[in-house]
Scaffold this active site. Structure first.
Site, PDB file in Angstrom:
ATOM      1  N   SER A 174      -8.695 -17.304  -6.729  1.00 23.26           N
ATOM      2  CA  SER A 174      -8.689 -17.364  -7.624  1.00 23.26           C
ATOM      3  C   SER A 174      -9.319 -15.486  -8.670  1.00 23.26           C
ATOM      4  O   SER A 174      -8.355 -15.589  -8.661  1.00 23.26           O
ATOM      5  CB  SER A 174      -9.417 -18.337  -8.508  1.00 23.26           C
ATOM      6  OG  SER A 174      -9.010 -19.558  -8.714  1.00 23.26           O
TER       7      SER A 174
ATOM      8  N   LYS B 135     -20.333 -18.862 -16.404  1.00 22.11           N
ATOM      9  CA  LYS B 135     -18.913 -18.396 -15.845  1.00 22.11           C
ATOM     10  C   LYS B 135     -18.147 -17.945 -17.095  1.00 22.11           C
ATOM     11  O   LYS B 135     -17.752 -18.536 -18.937  1.00 22.11           O
ATOM     12  CB  LYS B 135     -18.507 -18.556 -15.082  1.00 22.11           C
ATOM     13  CG  LYS B 135     -19.073 -18.488 -14.124  1.00 22.11           C
ATOM     14  CD  LYS B 135     -17.875 -18.907 -12.740  1.00 22.11           C
ATOM     15  CE  LYS B 135     -18.501 -18.744 -10.969  1.00 22.11           C
ATOM     16  NZ  LYS B 135     -17.332 -19.472 -10.444  1.00 22.11           N
TER      17      LYS B 135
ATOM     18  N   ARG C 253     -11.747 -21.050   4.408  1.00 22.28           N
ATOM     19  CA  ARG C 253     -10.577 -20.348   4.464  1.00 22.28           C
ATOM     20  C   ARG C 253     -10.683 -19.343   5.947  1.00 22.28           C
ATOM     21  O   ARG C 253      -9.981 -18.619   6.595  1.00 22.28           O
ATOM     22  CB  ARG C 253     -10.144 -19.116   3.534  1.00 22.28           C
ATOM     23  CG  ARG C 253      -9.323 -19.967   2.290  1.00 22.28           C
ATOM     24  CD  ARG C 253      -9.721 -19.187   0.923  1.00 22.28           C
ATOM     25  NE  ARG C 253     -11.254 -18.880   0.491  1.00 22.28           N
ATOM     26  CZ  ARG C 253     -11.733 -18.288  -0.444  1.00 22.28           C
ATOM     27  NH1 ARG C 253     -10.135 -17.911  -1.660  1.00 22.28           N
ATOM     28  NH2 ARG C 253     -12.827 -17.901  -0.611  1.00 22.28           N
TER      29      ARG C 253
ATOM     30  N   HIS D 109      -5.308 -23.649  -2.558  1.00 21.42           N
ATOM     31  CA  HIS D 109      -6.127 -25.004  -3.494  1.00 21.42           C
ATOM     32  C   HIS D 109      -5.153 -25.686  -3.391  1.00 21.42           C
ATOM     33  O   HIS D 109      -4.994 -27.496  -2.913  1.00 21.42           O
ATOM     34  CB  HIS D 109      -6.207 -24.953  -4.769  1.00 21.42           C
ATOM     35  CG  HIS D 109      -7.525 -24.055  -5.401  1.00 21.42           C
ATOM     36  ND1 HIS D 109      -7.388 -22.908  -6.695  1.00 21.42           N
ATOM     37  CD2 HIS D 109      -8.661 -23.824  -4.968  1.00 21.42           C
ATOM     38  CE1 HIS D 109      -8.758 -22.275  -6.486  1.00 21.42           C
ATOM     39  NE2 HIS D 109      -9.471 -22.747  -5.156  1.00 21.42           N
TER      40      HIS D 109
HETATM   41  O1  PNS Z   1     -14.336 -22.936  -6.673  1.00 20.95           O
HETATM   42  P1  PNS Z   1     -16.095 -23.447  -6.851  1.00 20.95           P
HETATM   43  O2  PNS Z   1     -16.742 -22.050  -7.946  1.00 20.95           O
HETATM   44  O3  PNS Z   1     -16.219 -22.206  -5.593  1.00 20.95           O
HETATM   45  O4  PNS Z   1     -16.516 -24.312  -6.918  1.00 20.95           O
HETATM   46  C1  PNS Z   1     -18.316 -24.807  -7.403  1.00 20.95           C
HETATM   47  C2  PNS Z   1     -18.148 -26.343  -7.399  1.00 20.95           C
HETATM   48  C3  PNS Z   1     -17.787 -26.759  -8.792  1.00 20.95           C
HETATM   49  C4  PNS Z   1     -18.092 -26.483  -6.626  1.00 20.95           C
HETATM   50  C5  PNS Z   1     -20.085 -26.173  -6.785  1.00 20.95           C
HETATM   51  O5  PNS Z   1     -20.321 -24.804  -8.063  1.00 20.95           O
HETATM   52  C6  PNS Z   1     -20.775 -27.310  -8.049  1.00 20.95           C
HETATM   53  O6  PNS Z   1     -20.604 -28.187  -7.075  1.00 20.95           O
HETATM   54  N1  PNS Z   1     -21.206 -27.434  -9.563  1.00 20.95           N
HETATM   55  C7  PNS Z   1     -21.804 -28.182  -9.816  1.00 20.95           C
HETATM   56  C8  PNS Z   1     -23.076 -28.206  -9.601  1.00 20.95           C
HETATM   57  C9  PNS Z   1     -23.361 -28.478  -8.725  1.00 20.95           C
HETATM   58  O7  PNS Z   1     -24.004 -30.204  -8.259  1.00 20.95           O
HETATM   59  N2  PNS Z   1     -24.206 -27.635  -8.086  1.00 20.95           N
HETATM   60  C10 PNS Z   1     -25.587 -28.028  -7.311  1.00 20.95           C
HETATM   61  C11 PNS Z   1     -24.633 -27.611  -5.409  1.00 20.95           C
HETATM   62  S1  PNS Z   1     -25.643 -27.723  -4.584  1.00 20.95           S
END
Ligand code: PNS
Length: 159
Positions: A128, A41, A90, A17
């Protein structure tokens, strides 16, 4: 003024990150690193702790802001006047999920562009989830999380 959002869970922030933050920060005038409040979560670190750790890490980068958000990413990005969403890829295994999310975000907000950046190869296996697992079993986190946060992360995960 070009603003990008780098969203994620950051539970906890990894060297991958951090590598991404530094790369993205070079490309934009303002980078907003945004930690998702995800009620589905049960995290190892609270959102406040994750924000605090990211802030500590980025003190030398004045145009990088750290915050958290609820709800849809595209709504948050619009509220921040951002034009770009940054995500890290990645390995090929990240691609399908990221592709799906990018296309869905484009459907929801066509004016926002998702940009993918690759971290250094040595971080391609760092996540993570693995940090939580290794830290939980008392393993060495030195190649996985930023040095300034290592003790704090290890102490929490080791409990
Ligand atoms: O680090 P992560 O858990 O892979 O991040 C995922 C994240 C936070 C980018 C994704 O879950 C997100 O954007 N969540 C917000 C809700 C949302 O917009 N959902 C629709 C995505 S198409």
């Amino acid at each position: 003024m070009r603003t990008a959002i780098y969203p994620g869970s950051f539970d906890p922030v990894t060297l991958g990150h951090w590598d991404l933050v530094q790369r993205a920060a070079k490309l934009v005038d303002r980078l907003v690193v945004a930690v998702l409040h995800n009620p589905s979560k049960s995290p190892a670190f609270t959102v406040e702790e994750r924000v605090a750790m990211l802030k500590e890490l980025t003190t030398t980068l004045p145009h990088v802001e750290i915050t958290s958000f609820h709800g849809l990413l595209v709504d948050f990005a619009k509220a921040q006047n951002a034009q770009v969403i940054v995500r890290g890829v990645r390995a090929f295994s990240d691609f399908e999920y990221e592709f799906q999310m990018a296309l869905m975000n484009r459907k929801l907000a066509p004016e926002l562009e998702t940009v993918f950046l690759m971290p250094k190869e040595k971080y391609s296996a760092v996540s993570s989830r693995l940090v939580r697992e290794i830290g939980g079993m008392g393993g060495n986190l030195s190649e996985l999380v930023p040095e300034v946060l290592r003790e704090r992360i290890a102490n929490r995960l080791g409990k």
